[in-house]
Scaffold this motif. Structure first.
Motif, short mmCIF file in Angstrom:
data_model
loop_
_atom_site.label_atom_id
_atom_site.label_comp_id
_atom_site.label_asym_id
_atom_site.label_seq_id
_atom_site.Cartn_x
_atom_site.Cartn_y
_atom_site.Cartn_z
N PRO B 238 1.01 -0.72 -0.16
CA PRO B 238 -0.09 0.00 -0.03
C PRO B 238 0.99 1.48 0.26
O PRO B 238 1.90 1.34 0.50
N VAL B 239 0.01 2.67 -0.47
CA VAL B 239 1.05 3.63 -0.83
C VAL B 239 0.51 4.78 0.02
O VAL B 239 -1.04 5.27 0.08
N LEU B 240 0.46 5.50 0.97
CA LEU B 240 -0.06 6.99 0.99
C LEU B 240 0.87 7.96 0.53
O LEU B 240 1.67 8.11 1.44
N PHE B 241 0.19 9.02 0.11
CA PHE B 241 0.47 10.16 -0.71
C PHE B 241 0.42 11.13 0.48
O PHE B 241 -0.83 11.36 0.36
N GLY B 363 3.91 -0.42 4.72
CA GLY B 363 3.50 -0.19 3.25
C GLY B 363 4.59 1.24 3.43
O GLY B 363 4.96 2.21 4.35
N LEU B 364 4.57 2.36 1.77
CA LEU B 364 5.18 2.97 1.93
C LEU B 364 4.64 3.88 2.06
O LEU B 364 3.33 4.35 1.78
N GLY B 387 10.08 9.21 0.55
CA GLY B 387 8.85 8.70 2.12
C GLY B 387 9.93 8.26 3.34
O GLY B 387 10.36 9.00 3.73
N PHE B 388 8.36 7.42 3.96
CA PHE B 388 9.16 6.75 5.29
C PHE B 388 8.07 5.97 5.03
O PHE B 388 7.10 5.43 4.09
N TRP B 389 8.79 4.98 5.41
CA TRP B 389 8.61 3.15 5.68
C TRP B 389 7.94 3.06 7.22
O TRP B 389 7.70 3.54 8.32
N VAL B 390 6.64 2.43 6.90
CA VAL B 390 5.78 1.93 7.73
C VAL B 390 5.34 0.33 8.20
O VAL B 390 5.21 -0.02 6.88
N GLU B 391 5.30 0.57 9.22
CA GLU B 391 5.53 -0.91 10.09
C GLU B 391 4.85 -1.46 11.11
O GLU B 391 4.55 -0.63 12.09
N HIS B 392 4.02 -2.27 11.41
CA HIS B 392 2.99 -1.99 12.58
C HIS B 392 2.35 -0.59 12.77
O HIS B 392 1.53 -0.70 14.12
N GLY B 393 1.60 -0.27 11.97
CA GLY B 393 0.62 0.56 11.84
C GLY B 393 1.86 2.30 12.66
O GLY B 393 1.01 3.76 13.02
N GLU B 394 3.47 2.15 12.16
CA GLU B 394 4.12 3.09 12.77
C GLU B 394 5.52 3.79 11.73
O GLU B 394 5.31 2.91 11.30
N SER B 432 -3.71 13.16 2.67
CA SER B 432 -3.50 12.40 2.43
C SER B 432 -4.46 11.31 1.87
O SER B 432 -4.74 11.09 2.01
N TRP B 433 -3.77 10.30 0.57
CA TRP B 433 -4.31 9.37 0.54
C TRP B 433 -4.59 7.74 -0.27
O TRP B 433 -2.35 8.17 -0.39
N LEU B 434 -5.23 7.06 0.85
CA LEU B 434 -4.31 6.00 0.81
C LEU B 434 -4.47 4.79 -0.24
O LEU B 434 -6.00 4.96 -0.54
N ILE B 435 -3.46 5.10 -0.85
CA ILE B 435 -4.39 3.60 -1.90
C ILE B 435 -3.32 1.93 -2.06
O ILE B 435 -2.54 1.58 -1.76
N GLU B 436 -4.33 1.62 -2.20
CA GLU B 436 -4.58 -0.13 -1.88
C GLU B 436 -3.63 -0.27 -1.81
O GLU B 436 -2.89 -1.40 -1.00
N ARG B 437 -2.32 -0.71 -3.44
CA ARG B 437 -1.39 -1.09 -3.72
C ARG B 437 -0.50 -0.60 -5.24
O ARG B 437 -1.28 -0.26 -6.12
N MET B 438 0.22 -0.25 -4.74
CA MET B 438 0.99 0.01 -5.69
C MET B 438 3.17 -0.85 -6.02
O MET B 438 2.98 -1.93 -5.08
#
Lengths: 481, 444
Positions: B238-241, B363-364, B387-394, B432-438
């Motif tokens: 997933p990618v969060l713009f 995601g990213l 940007g930033f890498w996100v794991e476990h919601g952080e 911000s836009w959360l996109i399912e997968r890229m």
């Protein structure tokens, strides 16, 4: 042949009712403060464009631009003002506004008007707007439309645009030097849309030069653009998903030199290095690229899009070695940054117009050829990408990260060219990628003359070039894992 | 500063142009004239860097001889230059083709009321004062952290413009506008790692600008958080713009529903009017009449009255972006978009940015995009990103030198949420836009 300075004087002084003593008086106003560099830049430009679209001549445009930009530099400070009115009063007002950055006290300099030593002229002075009768310009556009449509029944849309500009500049500086230049610039672009079984793709080709419109008729260049645009669009109709990840990348000759423009060119502009904001700052003499790489900036190439007889500060353009056998040799400079860095000017002081400040900019930036045969370079790759055409690029000069977007590329499998792939962005770090260059071809080509560089909101025509290159590892931004 | 007298002078110039165009044989014509004055200062490392006094003027003319069109423009307002401009436009209209779609917008569509949209708020500031604002801004950035060691400077820019548009329907109107900004770009350095980032604020009124120190601190914070960036391995995720990066996705949407892209069949959203292109909660509107809006205008570039409207409701594309030419080509009515779209907004789904990060889980986050890798004919999208890498919601660590790729049509339909974090500078309001997968490409 009438020289550029005489033409510039006639256009920008005589026709505006100005005399050189007026410029001298305005300069006196600037130099009544402590000023290190000062200039009055007069610009006069006429441009024309024609657009064929949907099979008809849809648009034509004519543009007039003129004015005077007045600059005073004191140490690292710059004051600047400009006016569209080529009158003594308006320019004096601008000079008063520009000099306000400097402390009071009189500048030591200010000689009477002198003409700088003559410099070679790098292009013809003719006005390209008048170089073909209107009906022949129109006929050329229609010919290209037909050529593109006749090339393949899948061609659905053709757009052809023709541009001609003629700029005259006159520069008067704090040393009393007066320099003139007359710059023709022409450009022709063809873009097509092809459609097959509901899939649509585009293709583009074009070229340009500091020349007249005859340039496009010579060697059937214009027809070549039309055929090339169609060829590229048809290739894209067959394109499969581009790979994603790190792999060896072979770049074709010519326009892919946009790599050098982004990966090293901007980072070697004097202003960024004076301020220490470039990844190449303080690195003169260091190995910043593979020893196979020698990169130059050369504004003195005859008639090229990025060429200049003199830059916008009156400095003759030159061949400047930036990187020699991988060692960083020099930066590109304008007068202000050269002075502050105690370096020589390199003829890279450029400005978009009288309404913009000059800064160090590239002209034609390219890599010298190596010894490899291009086919051997492709054959050396087991699995990778061969990219031959690119859209634009961008760089973050501080981190060195740069991107450029391939719009025609092929897979390489076991040393052989495979299927074409969809457009993909390539990303890397300038100095790291330059060190990854492991093969350099013997086939140096310069681009066809379509480069436009943007920096701090100012655009400038530039050229790029390179031989075929192999980069051992580069991230390719496709969609296929 | 443009004043009432200048407005009547510009009106006279425009009327003169239209009159001269008719005299030289034009059947109809339209013209615009603009003057601008401004001041831009920049300081760097506490010292004056540049002071620029801007004063621009320009006028543009379009003439029609029958259905043939010619245009010309000039920055020189002398009688001679104006004559040359009109002659050039009329000459060109002899060589362009008959084009049944060419011509002025319909007279019935001209704006009849010109509401005051509060677009004119001059900033009474001189160079000395502007320099002090810029110095405060940069000083706040440099003081933010010891690792902020260098600067490209901080700037203050103020611009007053006056614009008049007229055409041979008898329409002639104009109004003054202002625009101001404060910006800052600084470098953070740690060992060999050097990162640059910037922030800015821009508005019609100086009173609406963000505080100069806050702009500096934000620029400092942004460059600091880029230190220690790592690469990612190649994967699908997933990618969060982040909101300011998501603006670009909205712009791609607009480019794909512009009239010229549609009648050229050069859009991945061809024939999608009335079709679902986003999930059914997506609402996108355009408000040209927003008070103090950066893209607000009472009439468009053809004199057509502008009005608020929805472009997308319930995820369905409800309207194209047309001016009268492309509207005629498509057999439709202009949407008052000569000159572009004005003040776009996408409705949020109620989550804050942090909530979106938690929702993404792994995601990213994309904060910066580089390059021009979007193909509006096919929708293929591939751009450089950081940007930033996100794991476990952080958020775990900053990321650079990756690409994000996909197809815009899939990205639009894979939009999962839009954040409430829509306080970004500029005319577009989006969170911000959360996109399912890229596809994210990096190292292997």
């Amino acid at each position: 042949m009438t020289d550029a300075l005489a033409l510039a004087r006639r256009r920008l002084l005589d026709e505006a009712g100005l005399e050189e003593q007026h410029l001298s008086r305005i300069m006196g106003t600037l130099l009544s403060r402590q000023v290190d560099i000062a200039d009055i830049y007069l610009g006069y430009s006429r441009s024309e464009s024609w657009v064929l679209d949907d099979g008809i001549i849809k648009e034509g445009d004519y543009s007039i631009e003129q004015g005077a930009g007045i600059r005073a530099v004191s140490g690292e400070k710059t004051g600047f003002a400009y006016t569209e009115q080529l009158t003594q009063t308006a320019m004096l007002d601008a000079a008063k506004a520009a000099r306000s950055i400097a402390h009071s006290g009189v500048s030591a300099r200010h000689a009477a008007s002198v003409e700088p030593p003559t410099h070679p002229q790098r292009y013809i002075l003719d006005n390209p707007l008048d170089s073909l009768p209107e009906n022949q310009k129109i006929a050329l556009l229609h010919t290209l439309d037909r050529a593109a449509r006749d090339a393949d029944p899948r061609v659905r849309q053709v757009n052809v645009s023709l541009m001609a500009a003629h700029d005259t500049v006159l520069i008067y500086d704090e040393l009393g030097r007066i320099t003139g230049d007359v710059r023709p610039l022409v450009r022709l672009d063809v873009s097509v849309i092809v459609e097959h079984h509901g899939r649509r793709e585009q293709g583009y080709s074009g070229g340009g030069a500091r020349s007249t419109l005859d340039f496009f008729l010579e060697q059937d260049r214009a027809l070549g653009y039309a055929r090339e645009a169609v060829r590229q669009a048809l290739v894209n109709l067959e394109a499969v998903e581009a790979p994603a990840g790190m792999m060896p990348v072979v770049l074709g000759p010519g326009w892919p030199g946009v790599l050098l423009h982004e990966a090293v060119g901007h980072g070697l502009e004097g202003d960024f290095n004076r301020k220490g904001t470039s990844t190449f700052s303080q690195r003169l003499g260091e190995q910043v690229a593979s020893p196979l790489c020698t990169v130059v900036d050369d504004g003195s190439l005859p008639g090229r899009r990025g060429s200049l007889s003199v830059d916008d500060e009156g400095t003759p353009s030159q061949h400047t070695v930036l990187i020699e056998n991988g060692i960083l040799k020099g930066y590109m400079q304008d007068r202000m940054n050269a002075r502050l860095m105690d370096a020589a000017v390199t003829g890279n002081g450029r400005r978009e117009s009288y309404a913009h400040l000059p800064m160090p900019r590239m002209t034609n930036t390219y890599m010298l050829p190596g010894e490899q045969v291009p086919q051997d370079i492709i054959a050396s790759v087991d699995k990778g990408l061969y990219a031959v055409n690119f859209g634009g690029g961008q760089v973050d000069i501080t981190s060195g990260k740069f991107v450029f977007s391939a719009n025609e590329a092929y897979l390489i499998e076991k040393g052989e060219l495979g299927a074409p792939v969809k457009g993909a962005t390539l990303i890397g770090n300038g100095p790291e990628v330059m060190r990854q260059i492991s093969m350099v071809g013997n086939d140096l080509q310069l681009d066809s003359g379509v480069g436009v560089c943007g920096k701090e909101g100012q655009s400038a025509p530039v050229g790029v070039g390179q031989p075929t290159l192999k980069i051992d590892q580069l991230t390719v931004g496709g969609t296929h894992a | 500063m443009p004043d009432a007298m200048q407005k009547s002078q510009l009106q006279q110039i425009v009327e003169g142009l239209l009159h001269e165009a008719r005299r030289q044989g034009a059947d109809s014509a339209e013209a615009g004239a603009q003057i601008q004055q401004g001041l831009a200062v920049n300081v760097r490392m506490g010292e004056v860097d540049t002071i620029e006094h801007a004063s621009d003027q320009g006028l543009g003319l379009t003439v029609y001889r029958g259905q043939r069109k010619g245009t010309a423009s000039t920055s020189d307002f002398s009688v001679q230059a104006i004559k040359e401009t009109v002659a050039a436009a009329c000459r060109i209209a002899r060589y362009t083709s008959e084009d049944s779609a060419a011509g002025l917008a319909d007279a019935a569509l001209m704006a009849t009321e010109i509401p005051d949209l509060e677009l004119n708020h001059p900033w009474a500031i001189d160079a000395e004062q502007a320099l002090r604002v810029a110095q405060d801004c940069e000083a706040a950035a440099l003081a933010h952290d010891a690792r902020i060691t260098n600067s490209e400077g901080a700037g203050v820019n103020t611009r007053n413009s006056l614009f008049v548009y007229g055409n041979t329907h008898g329409f002639i109107e104009g109004y003054p506008t202002t625009r101001h900004s404060i910006s800052c770009a600084v470098l953070a350095k740690q060992n060999d790692d050097m990162q640059r980032d910037a922030w800015y604020t821009t508005d019609r009124s100086p009173a609406d600008l963000q505080d100069a120190r806050a702009v500096g601190i934000e620029a400092g914070r942004r460059s600091l958080e880029r230190l220690g960036s790592r690469k990612l391995s190649t994967m699908t995720c997933p990618v969060l713009f982040k909101a300011d990066a998501a603006v670009g996705l909205l712009r791609h949407l607009i480019s794909a529903i512009r009239g010229s892209a549609l009648y050229h069949r050069a859009s991945f959203l061809l024939d999608k009017l009335g079709h679902q292109i986003f999930p059914d909660w997506v609402m996108i509107d355009e408000d040209p009449l927003r008070l103090r809006g950066l893209r607000s205008a009472p009439f468009d570039g053809e004199g057509v009255a502008t009005r608020p409207r929805y472009l997308v409701t319930e995820g369905v594309l409800r309207g194209y972006v047309l001016e009268s030419y492309s509207a005629r080509k498509l057999g439709m009515q202009t949407t008052g978009n000569a000159g572009g779209v004005r003040n776009l907004r996408i409705q949020d789904t109620g989550q804050s940015f942090d909530e979106l990060v938690r929702q993404m889980h792994r995601g990213l986050v994309v904060t910066k995009l580089m390059g021009q890798g979007s193909n509006l004919v096919t929708g293929d999208y591939s751009r450089g990103a950081a940007g930033f890498w996100v794991e476990h919601g952080e958020v775990q660590y900053p990321v650079e030198e990756v690409t994000v790729a996909g197809n815009l049509q899939d990205m639009f339909s894979g939009l999962l949420a839009v954040g409430t974090d829509n306080q970004i500078p500029g005319s577009v309001q989006t969170g911000s836009w959360l996109i399912e997968r890229m596809m994210v490409a990096g190292v292997d």
